[in-house]
Enzyme design. Structure first.
Site, PDB file in Angstrom:
ATOM      1  N   CYS A  93       5.491  -3.876   9.220  1.00 12.12           N
ATOM      2  CA  CYS A  93       6.339  -3.110   8.316  1.00 12.12           C
ATOM      3  C   CYS A  93       7.622  -2.712   9.026  1.00 12.12           C
ATOM      4  CB  CYS A  93       5.608  -1.898   7.750  1.00 12.12           C
ATOM      5  SG  CYS A  93       5.685  -0.430   8.763  1.00 12.12           S
ATOM      6  N   GLU A  94       8.692  -2.783   8.276  1.00 10.01           N
ATOM      7  CA  GLU A  94       9.985  -2.515   8.893  1.00 10.01           C
ATOM      8  C   GLU A  94      10.236  -1.021   9.114  1.00 10.01           C
ATOM      9  OE1 GLU A  94      12.692  -4.363   6.165  1.00 10.01           O
ATOM     10  OE2 GLU A  94      13.025  -2.520   5.039  1.00 10.01           O
ATOM     11  N   HIS A  95       9.374  -0.175   8.556  1.00 11.36           N
ATOM     12  CA  HIS A  95       9.581   1.265   8.735  1.00 11.36           C
ATOM     13  C   HIS A  95       8.950   1.790  10.007  1.00 11.36           C
ATOM     14  CE1 HIS A  95       9.716   0.870   4.160  1.00 11.36           C
ATOM     15  NE2 HIS A  95      10.953   0.989   4.586  1.00 11.36           N
ATOM     16  N   HIS A  96       7.811   1.197  10.400  1.00  8.62           N
ATOM     17  CA  HIS A  96       7.093   1.678  11.590  1.00  8.62           C
ATOM     18  C   HIS A  96       6.836   0.573  12.601  1.00  8.62           C
ATOM     19  CE1 HIS A  96       5.983   4.351   8.216  1.00  8.62           C
ATOM     20  NE2 HIS A  96       6.120   5.313   9.121  1.00  8.62           N
ATOM     21  N   GLN A 134       6.151  -5.074   1.875  1.00  7.76           N
ATOM     22  CA  GLN A 134       5.304  -6.008   1.138  1.00  7.76           C
ATOM     23  C   GLN A 134       5.973  -6.513  -0.151  1.00  7.76           C
ATOM     24  OE1 GLN A 134       1.151  -4.819   0.803  1.00  7.76           O
ATOM     25  NE2 GLN A 134       0.906  -6.057  -1.055  1.00  7.76           N
ATOM     26  N   HIS A 162      -1.866  -1.540   5.305  1.00  6.00           N
ATOM     27  CA  HIS A 162      -0.730  -1.185   6.167  1.00  6.00           C
ATOM     28  C   HIS A 162      -1.198  -0.209   7.245  1.00  6.00           C
ATOM     29  CE1 HIS A 162       2.597  -2.671   3.403  1.00  6.00           C
ATOM     30  NE2 HIS A 162       1.470  -2.946   2.772  1.00  6.00           N
ATOM     31  N   CYS A 164       0.408   1.510   9.212  1.00  4.65           N
ATOM     32  CA  CYS A 164       1.170   2.765   9.263  1.00  4.65           C
ATOM     33  C   CYS A 164       0.567   3.802   8.323  1.00  4.65           C
ATOM     34  CB  CYS A 164       2.646   2.531   8.949  1.00  4.65           C
ATOM     35  SG  CYS A 164       2.957   1.820   7.336  1.00  4.65           S
TER      36      CYS A 164
HETATM   37 ZN    ZN Z   1       5.192   1.450   7.679  1.00  5.02          ZN
END
Ligand code: ZN
Length: 203
Positions: A93-96, A134, A162, A164
């Site tokens: 995931c690009e956030h975490h 996703q 996920h 995260c």
């Molecule tokens: Zn994430």
């Protein structure tokens, strides 16, 4: 070199060198997490992590649409759904930058050409081996097939968990997220959509 490390996995010989600034970045992160990057067990970790990330993100070096450039036009009049399901994949995931682990079902309704079935999985991996969300992964896979195979319909359903969410934050193991994208016939005709979802196991 440490004598404690194993023979193959940790032998840096023959592996691409990792720039110092990249290793420093990993050391900074280890320190930030609360450990000592200078302790023996962590000495080779920065280079290992850097190489692992190159591998997780191999998709940046790929153009997934190229997998769809070799098509077969001799399909013997076959004009029903072609489906590849339960394709396991891993993304981040690009956030975490945390793992997204799941499976995908990819279907299309051919017009006049089909593609080698393993190519659908290659398209998926080409987009999955990047930093992703996703929803975008689902859309990119569907759009790529739609654009380059020019079928009558495309359906992509991705189900993934996920890390995260399962390993941090709200810590809810066992949850998975489902995203889908329907195009052409599968979008316009409810009966076709129902049929493909049933074949995928979501009916
Ligand atoms: Zn994430």
């Amino acid at each position: 070199m440490s004598s404690l490390v194993g023979p193959d996995e940790d032998d840096p010989r023959g592996k691409p060198p990792v720039p110092d600034d990249v290793q420093d970045a990993v050391r900074t992160l280890i320190e930030w997490a609360g450990d000592d990057p200078a302790r023996e067990g962590l000495l080779d970790t920065p280079a290992r992590v850097a190489r692992a990330w190159k591998e997780y993100c191999l998709g940046y070096a790929e153009d997934p649409s190229l997998y769809l450039s070799r098509v077969f036009e001799e399909v013997g009049g076959y004009n029903e759904i072609v489906l590849l399901k339960d394709i396991p994949f891993q993304s981040h995931c690009e956030h975490h930058m945390a793992p997204i682990i799941g499976k995908a079902a990819i279907a299309y309704l051919p017009n006049d050409r089909v593609v080698g079935i393993s190519k659908l999985a290659r398209v998926l991996h080409g987009f999955a081996r990047r930093l992703q969300v996703q929803e975008r992964l689902t859309a990119e896979v569907a759009d790529c097939i739609w654009e380059h195979l020019v079928p009558q319909g495309v359906a992509v359903v991705i189900e993934a968990s996920h890390s995260c969410m399962t390993a941090r934050g709200v810590r809810t193991p066992g949850v998975s997220m489902i995203t889908s994208r329907m195009m052409g016939t599968f979008l316009e005709d409810p009966r076709s959509r129902e049929e493909v979802l049933k074949l995928m196991g979501y009916g």
